[in-house]
Design a protein around this motif. Structure first.
Motif: not given
Lengths: 220, 804
Positions: A79, A82, A102, A105-107, A109-110, A154
């Motif tokens: 947590e 992130k 993509e 975008e991934t972080p 999404l998490y 990112r």
């Protein structure tokens, strides 16, 4: 922001302890731009990974905003990095099977950011880093400098308070390296705390504090 | 997030095409085999399940012991059903079948030789849920001389005419009026009849005798009735009715019989168990065997496991390529659980793709599989929910089985280590991979050995000296239609030089008709025994090539030979006769205890007239005039000309009657059709197992070679020969196959030893079978591995070193 008390890291191999870090006591305040320097094998990366909560110390205490990290469970750690920490690596470490868009975008999404907001954030950083044209390319279709731009993008997309960079310019030639360092500097100017590992005096000078590591000991 | 997983999964599958193809092909083959075998097993388990009252349905079976003989019968006395219904209140309904054997069925000018004929009580229509769509199900089989037909049969004889009210003639003597047409009996039924004749047509069905057992008798018990209590009451009826009749006919009481270790008992056999558990005398058809249901279930599970192992091995071996992604995702905030789900998504996706291929493959292979198992199974996705369940559960099971371990391994990588590049490709779980390869090959080798043993036994059977010569003999059936002109027919054929000899008889030394009765040495009724009795003519022994070891054959020069008898050695031994020639054997000719004496004129060697599963039974051969079969020994390769001549003669002497010939060696082989089938099924799936295993080995060797590219380059620069490189790369795999062989051999030995126990006459489990199985699997494995090894060995070392 970060407080390390008596951090040690060692590996035990058949009764022989090999030390990587010894008695690290260190405090880093919000808004600092710290460079960790030292010869190969001095323990720079290990220290960085410990601060990034990707590695655990063998001994000692670690407080992040006065929270005891050394007592946290996997879920809490996850947590924390992130939401609070962004990473930049020497080898960029993008996911090869995902496009630039993509990857960025991934972080989010998490972090369970909603779709529309996600799109907005990604578009924003693509714009900010001038890589809109590359959004549908895969990492292996980009130059090293471009990949590292994506790497930095990112790292900041989740608005972290702390960016950890492990030799961010190590694989880049000087022009590209300078560009990355300028970006880091400007992020720092806006209030993000940055800790980088570097071999380069030039890069170290972008920051405002240098920590020298030798054989696992700090020589400040 | 899920979309993100799917994207990565698909891109990964496309990027590493070879590995993806191997995974998918392996899984698809595994799933195909499993579903096909599951269909077979499901079908075997579904027998006689579909009647409205099947859980209350039982067949009465009987066990009688007299002297050395033991009878386990699927049939009981004709009167039992009626008496039991009257005396045992738990019984709700009864029904009987009486198999009728072969008959020539005739309508106008059309005639066929039919064998699916029986006599049946009218109650069988309700009992076995016969779908009588034409005719009255309450009365169709009530009147004497009525007959009902299956729809195919009705079409065969009557085309589009309405068959009801038409007359069929059986064996040119009895007429039956068609009173109904039923839908063909489902394949998963323990009997299969095309003709059912009303029971009152058969005089025997009204007999009151308890000694004759010829009727398959079924009971429906009332709900909640205890079958054990009913069995006890049936045994009570045995004492009450069977006992006195026995005493009258044979002069001993039931109590005396029991004192001598004999006796009788009735049993209730659940109808649903008949197909898989029953192997009695006078079964209505060839039953299955629960053993093979187990074996095939196990094979199906193993093949599926072997395919899963490939998936596990390939994913863990190649984990390094995904390690970086795992590290990054963890840095970006993924929990371990999220990664586990990601990799499970991938294994589910792969399984799903394989499943789609498998379904196509099943459609394609279904006819071949049906041919292999000798059934007509169909894939009805919608009417057979089992298929949908099994497909769904296969998806879930494989998805988890194959995916969970790789998911667990991959998701536990520590980001600090992978991102710093500390994890070497596939270093983890190397031992597990070796273990799994050993498992794959152990299973495959067991199957190869089993196949070889079964083939070897079949070969042994074919080449065994049977004591008669089964080659070059044509047999002609239905010759009883010729009446007393059978000998004339034989003479006519003997005029042709191609026919060396010929004989008229009722029996063949392969499974054919069967006649058993009590005979005894003169004056010693207590030494009597029920054995097979054959009626033959003068030329039987010479035509069949059966050897006489003492005395002589029946001869035209001795007019007294109609009271002569020839025994086989087993019969001589049974009756304890020293110097048997000239001794007298008594054979009863009615139920009143009257008998005729026969003089032993010869003894034949113990030839195998039954399956090699059994030891050779005692046999007495009489000179008689049973004329149902004529056998011809030919001495020409041009069989078709002989058959033509047979046909011409037949049409001349028996116009419009069905011409029905067969070859003795083929009939012999039909006795082993079951074993033949097992060996084919085993062989097919053993091949599949090893093929899937090799797919895995192929990709593992590709991986190992890839990993050692640098080492190979350095070794070659230092002067290693290509041979040594191949050895270096192959030896690890060879070691695994050898270990698998060592594990597989004793297991296979144990299993096949057990299988061979079923045969009275069998081959040894010889050493060479095991050796050749080991050699075959080793050769296949080495060939598979050597592709990559050779490629690496002959590559230019500079290329590999530069790329590092």
């Amino acid at each position: 922001m970060i407080k390390l008390k008596g951090i040690e890291k060692y590996y035990t191999n058949k009764f022989i302890k090999t030390y990587v870090l010894r008695q690290i006591n260190l405090e880093i305040k919000e808004g600092e731009f710290v460079s960790i320097m030292g010869p190969s094998g001095a323990g720079k990366s290990t220290l960085l990974y410990i601060m990034g909560m990707l590695d655990t110390p063998s001994k000692g205490e670690y407080y992040f905003f006065d929270e005891p990290v050394h007592k946290m469970k996997e879920r809490q750690l996850s947590e924390l990095h992130k939401t609070q920490i962004g990473f930049v690596f020497q080898q960029y470490h993008l996911i090869d099977d995902l496009t630039v868009y993509e990857n960025l975008e991934t972080p989010l999404l998490y972090q369970k950011v909603k779709g529309s907001e996600r799109k907005g954030r990604v578009a924003e950083v693509l714009d900010q880093f001038n890589i809109v044209a590359k959004r549908d390319l895969f990492p292996n279709q980009l130059s090293g400098g471009q990949q590292q731009l994506v790497g930095v993008a990112r790292a900041i997309i989740g608005n972290p308070k702390l960016i950890l960079a492990d030799e961010p310019t190590g694989n880049l030639h000087s022009d590209q390296g300078r560009e990355i360092m300028e970006i880091l500097k400007s992020l720092n100017d806006k209030g993000t705390t940055i800790i980088q590992v570097t071999h380069s005096e030039v890069n170290a000078n972008y920051g405002n504090r240098i920590i020298n590591l030798n054989d696992g000991w700090i020589e400040e | 997030m899920f979309k993100n997983y799917i994207k990565v999964a698909i891109r990964n599958l496309l990027r590493y095409k070879i590995y993806s193809i191997i995974n998918i092909v392996g899984l698809a083959l595994g799933i195909t085999s499993t579903i096909l075998l599951a269909l077979f097993v499901q079908n075997e388990l579904s027998y006689d399940n579909y009647y409205p009252e099947s859980e209350n349905m039982y067949r009465v079976t009987a066990e009688f012991k007299m002297g050395n003989e033991e009878y386990n019968l699927a049939v009981v006395s004709p009167v039992l059903a009626q008496v039991a219904l009257a005396e045992i209140p738990e019984i709700k309904k009864t029904a009987r079948f009486r198999a009728a054997g072969n008959s020539i069925v005739k309508y106008n000018k059309i005639s066929f030789d039919e064998n699916k004929i029986c006599f049946a009580d009218n109650s069988v229509i309700d009992f076995f849920a016969l779908n009588l769509f034409n005719g009255n199900s309450q009365t169709a089989l009530v009147e004497p001389s009525s007959i009902i037909l299956s729809e195919n049969t009705a079409a065969k004889y009557f085309n589009n005419e309405n068959p009801i009210g038409k007359t069929l003639t059986l064996n040119n003597e009895s007429d039956y009026k068609v009173t109904g047409v039923f839908k063909s009996i489902p394949q998963n039924t323990h009997f299969d009849f095309d003709f059912m004749i009303s029971m009152p047509s058969l005089a025997e069905s009204k007999q009151l005798s308890w000694l004759a057992n010829n009727f398959q008798t079924y009971l429906i018990l009332k709900d909640g009735a205890d079958p054990k209590a009913v069995k006890a009451k049936l045994d009570g009826m045995l004492v009450k009715y069977f006992g006195p009749e026995l005493e009258k006919a044979m002069g001993i009481t039931l109590a005396q019989l029991e004192e001598n270790g004999g006796g009788g008992a009735y049993y209730l056999q659940p109808v649903r168990d008949i197909h898989l558990y029953s192997d009695l005398q006078a079964e209505l058809g060839v039953n299955g065997d629960i053993k093979y249901v187990y074996i095939f279930s196990i094979i199906a599970a193993f093949i599926l496991l072997i395919a899963c192992v490939n998936f596990i091995n390939i994913s863990t071996a190649r984990s390094a390529t995904r390690a970086k992604e795992v590290g990054i995702r963890k840095v970006l905030g993924s929990y371990k659980k999220g990664l586990v789900w990601q990799f499970l998504t991938e294994s589910f996706l792969t399984t799903l793709i394989s499943l789609l291929f498998a379904i196509g493959l099943i459609e394609l292979l279904m006819p071949y599989f049906n041919n292999l198992i000798g059934k007509q199974l169909t894939l009805e996705y919608f009417s057979n929910p089992f298929i949908v369940y099994s497909i769904f559960s296969i998806l879930v099971i494989i998805g988890f089985l194959a995916g969970s371990y790789p998911a667990f391994v991959l998701s536990s990588f520590k980001p600090a280590e992978v991102l710093k590049g500390k994890i070497k490709a596939g270093t983890k779980s190397g031992n597990l991979r070796s273990g799994l390869v050993v498992f794959q090959f152990t299973a495959s080798i067991i199957m190869i050995i089993s196949t070889l043993v079964v083939l070897n036994q079949l070969n042994y059977i074919q080449n065994k000296n049977l004591g008669f010569n089964k080659e070059n003999v044509i047999t002609l059936g239905n010759t009883n239609l010729l009446g007393n002109r059978a000998q004339l027919f034989k003479k006519k054929m003997l005029q042709y030089p191609e026919v060396k000899s010929a004989t008229v008889s009722g029996f063949l030394p392969v499974l054919s008709s069967y006649n058993e009765a009590m005979i005894w040495p003169q004056g010693k009724t207590d030494e009597g025994s029920s054995i097979q009795l054959w009626d033959v003519d003068h030329d039987y022994l010479s035509t069949m090539g059966i050897k006489i070891v003492e005395g002589r054959d029946f001869s035209r020069e001795f007019s007294t030979d109609s009271t002569g008898v020839i025994l086989n050695q087993a019969a001589v031994k049974l009756f304890g006769l020293d110097n048997p020639i000239g001794k007298i054997i008594s054979r009863p000719y009615n139920n009143e205890g009257d008998f005729t004496n026969y003089t032993i004129i010869g003894v034949v060697n113990n030839f195998h007239f039954q399956s090699l599963r059994n030891s050779i039974a005692p046999l007495a051969i009489f000179f008689g005039n049973n004329n149902s079969i004529i056998s011809f020994r030919t001495n020409t390769a041009d069989i078709s000309s002989v058959i033509n001549k047979l046909k011409v003669t037949w049409n001349e002497m028996a116009p419009d009657q069905p011409f029905n010939y067969s070859f003795l060696d083929e009939r012999f082989e039909n006795m082993y059709r079951g074993e033949q089938r097992i060996s084919e099924i085993f062989g097919t799936f053993a091949f599949l197992a090893i093929f899937i295993g090799c797919l895995g080995l192929f990709s593992l060797s590709a991986f190992v070679t890839e990993q050692k590219t640098k080492e190979i380059g350095i070794r070659k620069v230092l002067g290693s020969s290509s041979t040594l490189i191949v050895v270096l790369l192959s030896k690890e795999f060879v070691k695994l196959v050898v270990i698998a062989f060592i594990i597989a051999s004793p297991i296979a030995y144990y299993l096949m030893n057990k299988w061979l126990m079923e045969f009275e006459y069998k081959t040894d489990l010889s050493f060479w079978i095991f050796l050749s199985a080991g050699f075959i699997s080793l050769a296949i494995a080495v060939t598979t591995v050597s592709y990559h090894a050779l490629k690496a060995a002959y590559s230019n070392p500079i290329d590999s070193l530069r790329s590092e």
